[in-house]
Motif scaffolding. Structure first.
Motif, PDB file in Angstrom:
ATOM      1  N   ILE A  45     -13.069 -10.156 -10.094  1.00  0.00           N
ATOM      2  CA  ILE A  45     -13.154  -8.756 -10.244  1.00  0.00           C
ATOM      3  C   ILE A  45     -11.666  -8.341 -10.572  1.00  0.00           C
ATOM      4  O   ILE A  45     -11.313  -7.585 -11.582  1.00  0.00           O
ATOM      5  CB  ILE A  45     -13.864  -7.910  -9.254  1.00  0.00           C
ATOM      6  N   VAL A  46     -10.862  -8.735  -9.604  1.00  0.00           N
ATOM      7  CA  VAL A  46      -9.464  -8.827 -10.109  1.00  0.00           C
ATOM      8  C   VAL A  46      -8.479  -9.970  -9.391  1.00  0.00           C
ATOM      9  O   VAL A  46      -9.484 -10.458  -8.435  1.00  0.00           O
ATOM     10  CB  VAL A  46      -8.617  -7.340  -9.284  1.00  0.00           C
ATOM     11  N   HIS A  47      -7.583 -10.090  -9.836  1.00  0.00           N
ATOM     12  CA  HIS A  47      -7.073 -11.264  -9.594  1.00  0.00           C
ATOM     13  C   HIS A  47      -6.553 -11.467  -8.312  1.00  0.00           C
ATOM     14  O   HIS A  47      -5.026 -11.573  -7.903  1.00  0.00           O
ATOM     15  CB  HIS A  47      -5.805 -11.707 -10.630  1.00  0.00           C
ATOM     16  N   SER A  78     -15.575  -8.160 -15.065  1.00  0.00           N
ATOM     17  CA  SER A  78     -14.353  -7.783 -14.544  1.00  0.00           C
ATOM     18  C   SER A  78     -13.483  -7.031 -14.825  1.00  0.00           C
ATOM     19  O   SER A  78     -13.597  -6.472 -16.134  1.00  0.00           O
ATOM     20  CB  SER A  78     -13.566  -9.166 -14.167  1.00  0.00           C
ATOM     21  N   ALA A  79     -12.396  -6.436 -14.281  1.00  0.00           N
ATOM     22  CA  ALA A  79     -11.702  -5.321 -14.793  1.00  0.00           C
ATOM     23  C   ALA A  79     -10.594  -5.782 -16.012  1.00  0.00           C
ATOM     24  O   ALA A  79     -10.292  -4.872 -16.728  1.00  0.00           O
ATOM     25  CB  ALA A  79     -10.658  -4.862 -13.746  1.00  0.00           C
ATOM     26  N   HIS A  80     -10.739  -7.195 -16.382  1.00  0.00           N
ATOM     27  CA  HIS A  80      -9.754  -7.444 -17.488  1.00  0.00           C
ATOM     28  C   HIS A  80     -10.381  -7.326 -18.764  1.00  0.00           C
ATOM     29  O   HIS A  80      -9.660  -7.249 -19.922  1.00  0.00           O
ATOM     30  CB  HIS A  80      -9.496  -8.793 -17.176  1.00  0.00           C
ATOM     31  N   GLY A  81     -11.772  -6.938 -18.812  1.00  0.00           N
ATOM     32  CA  GLY A  81     -12.490  -6.800 -20.018  1.00  0.00           C
ATOM     33  C   GLY A  81     -13.178  -8.265 -20.600  1.00  0.00           C
ATOM     34  O   GLY A  81     -12.802  -9.231 -20.058  1.00  0.00           O
ATOM     35  N   LEU A 104      -8.239   1.762 -19.588  1.00  0.00           N
ATOM     36  CA  LEU A 104      -6.951   1.586 -20.197  1.00  0.00           C
ATOM     37  C   LEU A 104      -7.029   0.297 -21.096  1.00  0.00           C
ATOM     38  O   LEU A 104      -6.262   0.088 -22.292  1.00  0.00           O
ATOM     39  CB  LEU A 104      -5.858   1.634 -19.666  1.00  0.00           C
ATOM     40  N   VAL A 105      -7.876  -0.765 -20.732  1.00  0.00           N
ATOM     41  CA  VAL A 105      -7.899  -1.958 -21.581  1.00  0.00           C
ATOM     42  C   VAL A 105      -9.165  -1.641 -22.692  1.00  0.00           C
ATOM     43  O   VAL A 105      -8.800  -1.964 -23.790  1.00  0.00           O
ATOM     44  CB  VAL A 105      -8.327  -3.066 -20.723  1.00  0.00           C
ATOM     45  N   SER A 106     -10.150  -0.700 -22.358  1.00  0.00           N
ATOM     46  CA  SER A 106     -11.051  -0.469 -23.237  1.00  0.00           C
ATOM     47  C   SER A 106     -10.370   0.218 -24.476  1.00  0.00           C
ATOM     48  O   SER A 106     -10.845   0.291 -25.632  1.00  0.00           O
ATOM     49  CB  SER A 106     -12.156   0.389 -22.486  1.00  0.00           C
ATOM     50  N   PRO A 131      -7.760 -13.618 -19.503  1.00  0.00           N
ATOM     51  CA  PRO A 131      -9.047 -13.154 -19.727  1.00  0.00           C
ATOM     52  C   PRO A 131      -8.973 -11.774 -20.539  1.00  0.00           C
ATOM     53  O   PRO A 131      -9.994 -11.565 -21.284  1.00  0.00           O
ATOM     54  CB  PRO A 131      -9.731 -12.811 -18.278  1.00  0.00           C
ATOM     55  N   GLU A 132      -7.892 -10.991 -20.362  1.00  0.00           N
ATOM     56  CA  GLU A 132      -7.695  -9.819 -21.034  1.00  0.00           C
ATOM     57  C   GLU A 132      -7.436 -10.198 -22.650  1.00  0.00           C
ATOM     58  O   GLU A 132      -8.039  -9.482 -23.182  1.00  0.00           O
ATOM     59  CB  GLU A 132      -6.692  -8.789 -20.539  1.00  0.00           C
ATOM     60  N   VAL A 133      -6.869 -11.054 -22.727  1.00  0.00           N
ATOM     61  CA  VAL A 133      -6.558 -11.365 -24.162  1.00  0.00           C
ATOM     62  C   VAL A 133      -7.539 -12.004 -24.956  1.00  0.00           C
ATOM     63  O   VAL A 133      -7.894 -11.724 -25.959  1.00  0.00           O
ATOM     64  CB  VAL A 133      -5.168 -12.363 -24.056  1.00  0.00           C
ATOM     65  N   GLN A 170      -1.299  -6.540 -24.496  1.00  0.00           N
ATOM     66  CA  GLN A 170      -1.783  -6.766 -23.278  1.00  0.00           C
ATOM     67  C   GLN A 170      -1.531  -5.724 -22.531  1.00  0.00           C
ATOM     68  O   GLN A 170      -0.327  -5.063 -22.733  1.00  0.00           O
ATOM     69  CB  GLN A 170      -1.646  -8.208 -22.593  1.00  0.00           C
ATOM     70  N   THR A 171      -2.084  -5.240 -21.378  1.00  0.00           N
ATOM     71  CA  THR A 171      -1.468  -3.988 -20.645  1.00  0.00           C
ATOM     72  C   THR A 171      -0.786  -4.401 -19.728  1.00  0.00           C
ATOM     73  O   THR A 171      -0.011  -3.486 -18.932  1.00  0.00           O
ATOM     74  CB  THR A 171      -2.782  -3.183 -20.098  1.00  0.00           C
ATOM     75  N   THR A 172      -0.242  -5.556 -19.194  1.00  0.00           N
ATOM     76  CA  THR A 172       0.317  -5.973 -18.005  1.00  0.00           C
ATOM     77  C   THR A 172       1.457  -6.749 -18.567  1.00  0.00           C
ATOM     78  O   THR A 172       1.964  -7.412 -17.385  1.00  0.00           O
ATOM     79  CB  THR A 172      -0.622  -6.716 -17.184  1.00  0.00           C
ATOM     80  N   LEU A 173       2.060  -6.528 -19.623  1.00  0.00           N
ATOM     81  CA  LEU A 173       3.159  -7.258 -20.196  1.00  0.00           C
ATOM     82  C   LEU A 173       4.496  -6.687 -19.619  1.00  0.00           C
ATOM     83  O   LEU A 173       4.717  -5.772 -19.015  1.00  0.00           O
ATOM     84  CB  LEU A 173       3.113  -7.320 -21.789  1.00  0.00           C
ATOM     85  N   ASN A 228      -2.366 -16.127 -10.899  1.00  0.00           N
ATOM     86  CA  ASN A 228      -2.975 -15.901 -12.013  1.00  0.00           C
ATOM     87  C   ASN A 228      -2.906 -14.126 -12.242  1.00  0.00           C
ATOM     88  O   ASN A 228      -3.892 -14.080 -13.199  1.00  0.00           O
ATOM     89  CB  ASN A 228      -4.404 -16.441 -12.001  1.00  0.00           C
ATOM     90  N   SER A 229      -2.048 -13.514 -11.433  1.00  0.00           N
ATOM     91  CA  SER A 229      -2.143 -12.041 -11.861  1.00  0.00           C
ATOM     92  C   SER A 229      -0.921 -11.846 -12.797  1.00  0.00           C
ATOM     93  O   SER A 229       0.271 -11.993 -12.281  1.00  0.00           O
ATOM     94  CB  SER A 229      -2.077 -11.535 -10.549  1.00  0.00           C
ATOM     95  N   SER A 230      -1.233 -11.538 -14.114  1.00  0.00           N
ATOM     96  CA  SER A 230       0.011 -11.303 -14.972  1.00  0.00           C
ATOM     97  C   SER A 230       0.943  -9.876 -14.536  1.00  0.00           C
ATOM     98  O   SER A 230       2.074 -10.365 -14.527  1.00  0.00           O
ATOM     99  CB  SER A 230      -1.075 -10.953 -16.486  1.00  0.00           C
ATOM    100  N   ASN A 231       0.282  -9.042 -14.023  1.00  0.00           N
ATOM    101  CA  ASN A 231       1.228  -8.080 -14.049  1.00  0.00           C
ATOM    102  C   ASN A 231       2.111  -8.394 -12.682  1.00  0.00           C
ATOM    103  O   ASN A 231       3.281  -8.035 -12.628  1.00  0.00           O
ATOM    104  CB  ASN A 231       0.310  -6.930 -13.443  1.00  0.00           C
TER     105      ASN A 231
HETATM  106  O1  0O3 Z   1      -4.181  -8.980 -15.756  1.00  0.00           O
HETATM  107  P1  0O3 Z   1      -3.655  -9.225 -14.629  1.00  0.00           P
HETATM  108  O2  0O3 Z   1      -3.606 -10.713 -14.599  1.00  0.00           O
HETATM  109  O3  0O3 Z   1      -2.283  -8.640 -14.135  1.00  0.00           O
HETATM  110  O4  0O3 Z   1      -4.780  -8.630 -13.471  1.00  0.00           O
HETATM  111  P2  0O3 Z   1      -5.036  -8.300 -12.019  1.00  0.00           P
HETATM  112  O5  0O3 Z   1      -3.885  -9.072 -11.523  1.00  0.00           O
HETATM  113  O6  0O3 Z   1      -6.366  -8.332 -11.674  1.00  0.00           O
HETATM  114  O7  0O3 Z   1      -4.543  -6.862 -12.175  1.00  0.00           O
HETATM  115  C1  0O3 Z   1      -5.341  -5.908 -12.674  1.00  0.00           C
HETATM  116  C2  0O3 Z   1      -4.869  -5.435 -14.071  1.00  0.00           C
HETATM  117  C3  0O3 Z   1      -6.152  -5.808 -15.194  1.00  0.00           C
HETATM  118  C4  0O3 Z   1      -7.303  -5.684 -14.769  1.00  0.00           C
HETATM  119  C5  0O3 Z   1      -5.932  -5.944 -16.506  1.00  0.00           C
HETATM  120  O8  0O3 Z   1      -5.100  -4.872 -17.018  1.00  0.00           O
END
Ligand code: 0O3
Ligand code: SF4
Length: 317
Positions: A45-47, A78-81, A104-106, A131-133, A170-173, A228-231
């Motif tokens: 759901i989140v990383h 999951s939150a990443h889309g 904010l991803v949507s 996954p967001e990409v 991507q939102t977490t760059l 695996n958490s980009s941000n």
């Molecule tokens: O996208 P990221 O790998 O940073 O994902 P996380 O660690 O689950 O953090 C939430 C960020 C997200 C859901 C996408 O912006």
């Protein structure tokens, strides 16, 4: 008893959960309350393992793809889309699904669609395979989104018509690395359209700014977050780039390399957007057990963003 050495612990703020993560975790919890266990979740759901394991204990089942879910149980994205094909398939199978994609991803998904409808091809700045990409690129037909990860990649892309291009991110760059890539895109494709700066979200921007504010005055930086958490990984890079050579990602206190901490007088602590505050407290307590700690909060912004959960979870029954 041996005297503990003094240590100043600079605690970055903002840090940890963002509004999108908070909402996504709530969605799983509320879905479990509404429909009972098991509730399926497509992708973490989140990383964050700690978050995922906590939800698993309550009855969530984590899978990577929809074909691992039965038709008759609810599934959460999951939150990443997710690519468009995922809700389409869930609909076809008449499944109950709840989309926990961060708004904010949507928003970036909608931007991509808008540019596509205007006949523009897209360049996405992001990390291949994330996954967001995959989710954002999957909003448009194959070939409509070209991915660039670095400034060097900009020279390698071959758009259909260089005069009809838009960019999304991507939102977490890293804010700074992305600015350089956007500049390279604008230099090569002067007609490219896009957002004012990029699509990096407020939470990513604020967490990086807070790290920059402490990096110059600390001997070590610990970023609480998952590999695996980009941000979270970007926060480690920002720490290094801003002058703190020893910047490390730790999932929780038991990953701290105490030998590397010998002789330090100051440490910075922050947490990625998917890392819960209990893990921050655990790290602070681990330092307190070994040092005479003075905590100093370094707050560079205040956040008051909150996202509502989808209506289906707010309705009774
Ligand atoms: O996208 P990221 O790998 O940073 O994902 P996380 O660690 O689950 O953090 C939430 C960020 C997200 C859901 C996408 O912006
Ligand atoms: Fe949303 Fe930003 Fe959090 Fe991602 S990091 S979930 S885009 S608020």
């Amino acid at each position: 008893m041996e005297q503990k050495a003094p240590l100043t612990l600079y605690l970055a703020a903002p840090r940890g959960f963002c509004a999108g993560v908070d909402r996504a975790v709530k969605i799983v919890e509320m879905a479990l309350q509404k429909w009972g266990a098991p509730v399926y979740v497509r992708h973490e759901i989140v990383h964050n393992k700690f978050v995922v394991e906590g939800l698993r204990d309550k009855g969530a089942v984590f899978v990577e793809e929809l074909d691992e879910c039965p038709d008759d149980r609810p599934v959460i994205f999951s939150a990443h889309g997710v690519p468009k094909s995922v809700p389409a398939e869930a609909r076809r199978r008449e499944m109950i699904f709840v989309d926990a994609t961060c708004p904010l991803v949507s928003k970036v998904h909608v931007e991509a669609e808008r540019h596509h409808a205007a006949g523009l091809q897209m360049v996405m700045i992001g990390h291949a395979g994330h996954p967001e990409v995959l989710g954002t690129m999957g909003q448009l037909p194959e070939g409509e989104v070209l991915l660039v990860e670095t400034v060097e990649d900009v020279t390698g892309i071959a758009p259909r018509d260089p005069a009809r291009l838009a960019f999304i991110t991507q939102t977490t760059l890293s804010v700074d690395d992305t600015a350089a890539i956007v500049a390279a895109l604008q230099a090569r494709f002067p007609a490219i359209v896009g957002p004012a700066k990029e699509d990096i979200c407020y939470a990513t921007t604020n967490r990086q700014a807070a790290v920059k504010a402490i990096a110059g005055r600390i001997d070590a930086l610990l970023v609480i977050g998952a590999p695996n958490s980009s941000n979270s990984r970007r926060l480690v890079e920002v720490g290094r780039a801003a002058g703190c050579d020893y910047s490390q990602l730790v999932m929780r206190a038991d990953q701290i390399d105490w030998r590397a901490m010998q002789g330090i007088r100051s440490v910075g602590v922050t947490a990625g957007a998917s890392a819960p505050e209990v893990l921050v407290n655990e790290v602070i307590d681990a330092f307190r057990a070994r040092y005479d700690v003075t905590v100093e909060l370094v707050e560079t912004a205040r956040e008051n963003v909150e996202f509502k959960v989808p209506r289906v979870l707010r309705e009774p029954g």
